[in-house]
Enzyme design. Structure first.
Site, mmCIF file in Angstrom:
data_model
loop_
_atom_site.group_PDB
_atom_site.id
_atom_site.type_symbol
_atom_site.label_atom_id
_atom_site.label_comp_id
_atom_site.label_asym_id
_atom_site.label_seq_id
_atom_site.Cartn_x
_atom_site.Cartn_y
_atom_site.Cartn_z
ATOM 1 N N TYR A 227 18.168 -16.374 -42.949
ATOM 2 C CA TYR A 227 17.525 -17.367 -42.540
ATOM 3 C C TYR A 227 16.528 -17.111 -41.655
ATOM 4 O O TYR A 227 16.538 -16.720 -40.273
ATOM 5 C CB TYR A 227 18.465 -18.584 -41.907
ATOM 6 C CG TYR A 227 19.387 -19.142 -42.493
ATOM 7 C CD1 TYR A 227 19.522 -20.337 -43.116
ATOM 8 C CD2 TYR A 227 20.660 -18.603 -43.001
ATOM 9 C CE1 TYR A 227 20.491 -21.006 -43.932
ATOM 10 C CE2 TYR A 227 21.755 -19.121 -43.559
ATOM 11 C CZ TYR A 227 21.617 -20.238 -44.240
ATOM 12 O OH TYR A 227 22.642 -20.886 -44.832
ATOM 13 N N HIS A 409 25.608 -33.613 -43.960
ATOM 14 C CA HIS A 409 25.653 -32.312 -43.433
ATOM 15 C C HIS A 409 27.165 -31.925 -42.831
ATOM 16 O O HIS A 409 27.699 -32.782 -41.865
ATOM 17 C CB HIS A 409 24.515 -32.312 -42.266
ATOM 18 C CG HIS A 409 24.677 -31.025 -41.449
ATOM 19 N ND1 HIS A 409 24.192 -30.082 -42.117
ATOM 20 C CD2 HIS A 409 25.206 -30.769 -40.143
ATOM 21 C CE1 HIS A 409 24.128 -28.834 -41.151
ATOM 22 N NE2 HIS A 409 24.655 -29.442 -40.034
#
Length: 591
Positions: A227, A409
């Site tokens: 990431y 999420h």
């Protein structure tokens, strides 16, 4: 509208072949070539690479009129066959498969399935219909179709939400399909939103400008998962504009490695955010990056450009707006490719001609606290968050708001998210649902129709978790091994309401654990910022759930323009019926 003719098929291209053992129907593929009278090309508006090298390319289209998916698979170099399938979480076992294979002299196409050990068998009900198989200059193409639902218990039901696609290439001929075991060949998994809203892309106004938020020529690390974070500053004198569309910008050659991208807006009160370009997981990264969490744009592999409704746009720039954006790029590099440069990101299309409404983003679900605890070793466990009628009645305008998209999420234990609209005690509509949700595939999803939320309405968000692989309780929080239950809804007109979430009243939770302690000899203590919790060790799951639900019926804490204590749990007297497919006797149209 993306409409197909029901008569599009290649009758003279295929013949029927019956296996001696099971008398099952397969298609004999004649020398991999289409007939001279070629079919008109079908539009394939959706596409994505499957494998990290891009040798397998998936493209598809949808007919909502007939509830069928048309799938095209391109194989750059075909040897002895290919496997494409779908399963609940991307497992190789109990998967619904379509297989092209050869025995050294002839090639066959058929509907198949895998058992609990990955052994492949032909399906007694053949639901994949071959339309075309053809060798072209850039690879071998397979075009076929199948219904959303076949009512075959061995087939996967294609629903709205994430579809886990598995794939693999056959390097050796097969004497029969029964010789194939998926666990013995190299297989991969890819996630995709297969069912998309059936609507044309709007035309952008001529004065629209663009702003690129891109990775600064990153050398992709030779590790499977990275990431990457990058801080970009907006011009100091940038006035208020409306973002009306955004799209991905992927560095050519990296289409199969760039997995998903998000752009976050930093907190408005941050006057300065340090420049940073590096791993989002680096412990030495600036702490202020943690205050850049407001989602501005999100893209995942296979997603199309995202358009705002004609009457609304997302504000950027101007007074009260943050001057800093955080780009986050997820690189999926399982082959550990090294030396690859990348400048992928998001292109924002914005205009100074402000639209009638500002779009807003509201967070529904549960507050991230250790109170939302999930016991270990659970196959299925539910947590539910509420946006109550008192809150919507207080915060929403008389005409309500219109929800046009949302982003679901959870963290690693999440398996499903569902938000439903309740009016007058009755479930009225599903705002968003994904019962095959994966935290590895998060993007902003356009709703197939806008949902009008009125003052007094209730929004209930229910999340499903699996903790079978965990030996300790999972609590709510920001860490990836902690959990969340969130639906970020995108709506207009914007209001002051940014959070409409709930959690259990701590006083009643204390009573709950006191009750459990009477029946538990050994407890596991969780130290939290608020109170010490005791979770049951040797207690039946169903009893745990029933007691938990009993406690929850008393009161919840609600976050809505402040924190409100002791709010009653909303009552639901009528639930929506389950959607029925044509094979189940339902209507032909999909809604």
């Amino acid at each position: 509208m993306r409409i197909f003719s029901k008569d599009v098929r290649l009758q003279d291209f295929t013949i029927m072949y019956f296996t001696g053992l099971a008398a099952l129907m397969v298609i004999l593929v004649a020398s991999y070539q289409a007939p001279s009278s070629s079919l008109p090309p079908l539009p394939m508006p959706f596409r994505m690479p499957l494998d990290p090298l891009g040798n397998l390319q998936l493209a598809w289209n949808i007919s909502y009129a007939t509830q069928e998916v048309y799938i095209q698979l391109r194989v750059a170099e075909l040897r002895h066959g290919v496997v494409l399938g779908m399963s609940d979480r991307g497992e190789l076992s109990n998967a619904d498969l379509v297989v092209l294979w050869d025995n050294g002299t002839r090639s066959y196409f058929g509907d198949a399935w895998s058992d609990s050990k990955g052994h492949v068998s032909l399906d007694s009900q053949q639901d994949y219909e071959l339309i075309e198989a053809k060798q072209k200059a850039d690879g071998f193409y397979l075009l076929f179709k199948r219904p959303f639902s076949t009512c075959d218990p061995r087939d996967y039901v294609i629903e709205e939400g994430t579809v886990h696609v598995i794939y693999g290439l056959l390097d050796q001929p097969l004497a029969s399909l029964g010789d194939l075991n998926l666990s013995r060949i190299h297989m991969g998994v890819q996630r995709v939103l297969m069912l998309r809203p059936d609507m044309p892309s709007p035309t952008l106004p001529p004065e629209v400008k663009t702003m690129d938020v891109l990775a600064p020529n990153v050398i992709i690390p030779n590790q499977e998962t990275t990431y990457w974070c990058f801080i970009q500053k907006l011009p100091d004198d940038m006035p208020k504009n409306h973002i009306v569309m955004y799209e991905s910008v992927i560095t050519p050659g990296n289409e199969a490695i760039v997995h998903h991208i998000e752009v976050f807006e930093c907190a408005q009160d941050l006057r300065e955010v340090p420049q940073y370009s590096g791993s989002c997981d680096d412990k030495m990264k600036p702490k202020k990056l943690n205050f850049c969490r407001h989602v501005l744009a999100a893209w995942a592999m296979g997603a199309e450009a995202f358009y705002y409704p004609p009457d609304a746009g997302l504000a950027i720039g101007g007074p009260g707006s943050s001057r800093f954006l955080r780009l986050e790029v997820h690189y999926h590099n399982p082959l550990l490719i090294s030396g690859r440069h990348d400048s992928s990101g998001i292109r924002l299309h914005y205009t100074h001609n402000l639209r009638r409404y500002d779009a807003g983003i509201m967070e529904l679900g549960l507050v991230y606290t250790p109170v939302m605890a999930i016991p270990p070793k659970q196959h299925t466990f539910y947590l539910t968050g509420y946006c109550t009628s008192k809150c919507t009645r207080t915060a929403l305008p008389p005409g309500g708001i219109y929800v046009f998209a949302s982003q679901l999420h959870t963290h690693l234990a999440g398996r499903g998210v569902r938000t439903v609209l309740v009016r007058g005690g009755k479930e009225l509509d599903v705002v968003q649902e994904d019962q095959h949700f994966s935290t590895e595939y998060q993007t902003i999803r356009v709703l197939k129709k806008m949902i009008n939320i009125l003052p007094g309405d209730v929004l209930i968000t229910k999340c499903t978790y699996n903790t079978e692989d965990r030996s300790k309780p999972t609590v709510g929080g920001f860490g990836i091994m902690e959990e969340m239950c969130v639906n970020y809804i995108h709506y207009y007109p914007r209001t002051q309401l940014e959070l409409c979430k709930s959690h259990v009243d701590p006083g009643y939770l204390q009573k709950y654990f006191s009750f459990i302690n009477r029946y538990c000899r050994k407890t596991l203590q969780i130290i939290t910022n608020f109170l010490n919790l005791c979770l049951l060790c040797q207690f039946q799951s169903e009893i745990f759930k029933s007691i938990r639900n009993y406690i929850f019926v008393f009161f919840i804490m609600l976050v809505c323009l402040g924190e409100w204590e002791k709010q009653p749990l909303p009552e639901v007297t009528s639930i929506l019926p389950k959607h029925r497919y044509p094979c189940e006797g339902g209507a032909e149209s999909y809604s």
